[in-house]
Design a protein around this motif. Structure first.
Motif, PDB file in Angstrom:
ATOM      1  N   ALA A  19       1.025  -1.218   0.260  1.00 18.71           N
ATOM      2  CA  ALA A  19      -0.146  -0.165   0.076  1.00 18.71           C
ATOM      3  C   ALA A  19       1.012   1.486   0.014  1.00 18.71           C
ATOM      4  O   ALA A  19       0.659   2.399  -0.678  1.00 18.71           O
ATOM      5  N   LEU A  20       1.599   1.111   0.694  1.00 14.22           N
ATOM      6  CA  LEU A  20       2.438   2.549   1.120  1.00 14.22           C
ATOM      7  C   LEU A  20       3.321   2.613  -0.630  1.00 14.22           C
ATOM      8  O   LEU A  20       3.405   3.619  -1.398  1.00 14.22           O
ATOM      9  N   LEU A  21       3.970   1.203  -0.791  1.00 12.26           N
ATOM     10  CA  LEU A  21       4.185   1.906  -2.645  1.00 12.26           C
ATOM     11  C   LEU A  21       4.032   2.050  -3.833  1.00 12.26           C
ATOM     12  O   LEU A  21       4.310   2.334  -4.889  1.00 12.26           O
ATOM     13  N   ALA A  22       2.577   1.769  -3.305  1.00 10.40           N
ATOM     14  CA  ALA A  22       1.607   2.277  -4.396  1.00 10.40           C
ATOM     15  C   ALA A  22       0.419   4.172  -4.201  1.00 10.40           C
ATOM     16  O   ALA A  22       0.246   4.317  -4.901  1.00 10.40           O
ATOM     17  N   ASP A  23       1.692   4.213  -3.149  1.00  5.54           N
ATOM     18  CA  ASP A  23       0.760   5.584  -2.636  1.00  5.54           C
ATOM     19  C   ASP A  23       1.991   6.661  -2.335  1.00  5.54           C
ATOM     20  O   ASP A  23       2.438   6.626  -1.402  1.00  5.54           O
ATOM     21  N   GLN A  24       2.283   7.484  -3.873  1.00  2.00           N
ATOM     22  CA  GLN A  24       3.487   8.573  -4.169  1.00  2.00           C
ATOM     23  C   GLN A  24       3.357   9.513  -2.914  1.00  2.00           C
ATOM     24  O   GLN A  24       4.471   9.937  -2.307  1.00  2.00           O
ATOM     25  N   GLU A  25       2.124   9.774  -2.763  1.00  2.00           N
ATOM     26  CA  GLU A  25       2.065  10.700  -2.263  1.00  2.00           C
ATOM     27  C   GLU A  25       2.889  10.633  -0.384  1.00  2.00           C
ATOM     28  O   GLU A  25       3.433  11.073   0.119  1.00  2.00           O
ATOM     29  N   GLN A  26       2.015   9.234   0.446  1.00  2.00           N
ATOM     30  CA  GLN A  26       2.620   9.220   1.627  1.00  2.00           C
ATOM     31  C   GLN A  26       3.856   8.556   1.282  1.00  2.00           C
ATOM     32  O   GLN A  26       4.920   8.590   2.051  1.00  2.00           O
ATOM     33  N   LEU A  27       4.659   7.528   0.548  1.00  2.00           N
ATOM     34  CA  LEU A  27       5.663   6.952   0.110  1.00  2.00           C
ATOM     35  C   LEU A  27       6.836   8.356  -0.107  1.00  2.00           C
ATOM     36  O   LEU A  27       7.877   8.116   0.633  1.00  2.00           O
TER      37      LEU A  27
END
Length: 214
Positions: free
Chosen positions: A136-144
């Motif tokens: 999920a982290l890797l897929a969420d550029q904003e949070q990553l």
């Protein structure tokens, strides 16, 4: 669990770029002074002991250093020739971090930065995150972007700076360090497993935990 940020990816990237540019500008005048004839003469005539101390200070340390290749682009000597994102990409210990940096579109930003310190999580550090959360982290550029910029602070910090340090990350949150000699922790429980690794534009401390901004 990993907290969702209210920042946009574009804003995070802009803050990162601004912070890195500021770091580079702050070092310009000092670099000019260091290259002056007086500074060069002083270094050549009276710096024997200091030079030896600097050589020691430049050595990488820690049990995790054994996993770094002994030669080639991913070795300590090889990494010192490349900017930090490229250097990390050649080191098999940091392949998951490189994937994350690529997904966040931060490769060029980090490579073009001047004088930064990076707390770089190992592959095992990322593997300790539950697989569902990591994906999920890797897929969420904003949070990553927010998580990765939390691992970067301005300035190239020597081990002595980490003995009782508080640094403002490019994400905006504080990163704390403590320890002495060759034993340092980050944010209380993340262990530096291979410290003082040099790249062309950064000092890297390889850590055993992915740091999460509060």
């Amino acid at each position: 669990m990993i907290r969702k940020s209210a920042l946009t990816t574009a804003a995070s990237a802009a803050v990162l770029a601004f912070g890195l540019t500021a770091c580079g500008d702050m070092g310009g005048e000092e670099a000019t002074d260091a290259a002056s004839p007086e500074a060069t003469e002083e270094a050549n005539n009276g710096g024997g002991e200091t030079a030896g101390e600097d050589m020691t200070a430049m050595e990488a340390f820690g049990p995790g250093c054994a996993a770094v290749p002994e030669d080639g682009a991913g070795s300590f000597e090889g990494m010192a020739q490349d900017p930090v994102a490229t250097a990390a990409s050649n080191n098999p210990v940091l392949s998951t971090l490189v994937t994350a940096v690529t997904e966040a579109d931060l490769v060029d930003t980090l490579n073009s930065a001047e004088d930064i310190t990076v707390f770089a999580p190992t592959n095992d550090a990322f593997a300790a995150i539950p697989e569902e959360d990591l994906n999920a982290l890797l897929a969420d550029q904003e949070q990553l972007t927010e998580v990765l910029t939390y691992h970067v602070v301005g300035g190239r910090h020597a081990p002595s700076d980490l003995e009782d340090g508080t640094f403002t990350s490019l994400q905006g949150g504080d990163v704390t360090t403590e320890g002495a000699g060759e034993d340092f922790t980050v944010n209380g429980d993340s262990q530096v497993v291979c410290g003082n690794v040099q790249t062309a534009n950064a000092t890297v401390y390889i850590v055993d935990t992915v740091l999460m901004p509060s």
